[in-house]
Scaffold this active site. Sequence first.
Site, PDB file in Angstrom:
ATOM      1  N   HIS A 157       0.845  -1.194   0.000  1.00 19.82           N
ATOM      2  CA  HIS A 157       0.000   0.000   0.000  1.00 19.82           C
ATOM      3  C   HIS A 157       0.881   1.245   0.000  1.00 19.82           C
ATOM      4  O   HIS A 157       1.973   1.258   0.578  1.00 19.82           O
ATOM      5  CB  HIS A 157      -0.943   0.009   1.209  1.00 19.82           C
ATOM      6  CG  HIS A 157      -0.244   0.187   2.528  1.00 19.82           C
ATOM      7  ND1 HIS A 157      -0.123   1.406   3.147  1.00 19.82           N
ATOM      8  CD2 HIS A 157       0.391  -0.703   3.335  1.00 19.82           C
ATOM      9  CE1 HIS A 157       0.542   1.256   4.281  1.00 19.82           C
ATOM     10  NE2 HIS A 157       0.864  -0.015   4.427  1.00 19.82           N
TER      11      HIS A 157
ATOM     12  N   HIS B 171       0.890   5.786  -1.513  1.00 20.01           N
ATOM     13  CA  HIS B 171       0.344   6.843  -2.372  1.00 20.01           C
ATOM     14  C   HIS B 171       1.092   6.858  -3.705  1.00 20.01           C
ATOM     15  O   HIS B 171       1.916   7.744  -3.972  1.00 20.01           O
ATOM     16  CB  HIS B 171       0.448   8.198  -1.664  1.00 20.01           C
ATOM     17  CG  HIS B 171      -0.355   8.287  -0.409  1.00 20.01           C
ATOM     18  ND1 HIS B 171      -1.658   7.860  -0.328  1.00 20.01           N
ATOM     19  CD2 HIS B 171      -0.039   8.771   0.827  1.00 20.01           C
ATOM     20  CE1 HIS B 171      -2.122   8.070   0.898  1.00 20.01           C
ATOM     21  NE2 HIS B 171      -1.160   8.611   1.616  1.00 20.01           N
TER      22      HIS B 171
END
Length: 358
Positions: free
Chosen positions: A142, A144
């Site tokens: 995970h 951005h």
Amino acid sequence: MGLLRIMIPPKFQLLALLAFAVAMFFLENQIQKLEESRGKLERAIARHEVREIEQRHTQDGLREREAPSVADSEDVVVIYNRVPKTASTSFTNIAYDLCGKNHYHVLHINTTKNNPVMSMQDQVRFVKNVTEWREMKPAFYHGHVSFLDFTKLGVKKKPIYINVIRDPIERLVSYYYFLRFGDDYRPGLRRRKQGDKKTFDECVSAGGSDCAPEKLWLQIPFFCGHYSECWNVGSHWALEQAKYNLVNEYLLVGVTEELEDFVMMLEAALPRFFRGATELYRTGKKSHLRKTSEKKPPTKESIAKLQQSAIWKMENEFYEFALEQFQFVRAHAVREKDGELYLLAQNFFYEKIYPKTN
């Protein structure tokens, strides 16, 4: 000598006709029951044949499996390229809470200054790590980072992409206050805009840069990916590419406003990772963990001003597209009863399997 003609009274004719009708009805009913029994028998035979095939494949697999190889069920990678301020931390914490119990690894992709675009060499390194780092599989990554097409780098087995998006204006408002006041997850951490007391409405009224329509352009490029056009604010090509990727490259994309449904559907689709996620979301201490502090809802005037921009219209079109797709998938996966959502049971089976096994 004429033929002897027997005359049957009308009432006996009627009784005979009724008896014939009853006999035919009984016969048709028996035929229908036989058809139903035959159908049940065929399904039972089919299930038995499927079990035999599965057992044979399992036995063959046990005989043929090599010790160094990774079993297919373990050779799975999920990538959550999370969009900022979409409840991503709350959802990621579910993955962290379940990783020990469900036996997989969680890895955070920490890019310099949270830059969502990787350099070409970093793209190659990342794809190599994800595909070849067997000690970490099964893995949940995970971070951005915008969507990355693994097939461009020659990878045949692609990772499973998932994501969550949010109403564009609500996301921007949340991010605006987050930069100034932080959240209840790490309340002591100093934020970039800390000390700026200007409300979102005051920013919009003054035409500030932190609340400008250009700041809405984020969810489209995150799904569009690592092409230059993706990051050209207001690009119609980027919008269409983001839609294409959402439908073709993502297993499931949920919305912040219906996060529990997203968690439930992931548990059904990927139990290897998310078994127990729904119950944890409903009862766990970390549900809705991260909440922005001092957030004030914008006025109708501020919302209307942002909605006049072409950028909002495009981001909102993408959001509505994602929402419609999510609701379509949900409608075919769950049902509501007494205010609770329930997953539908398996609605298919196999039959007429040939050649027949001995």
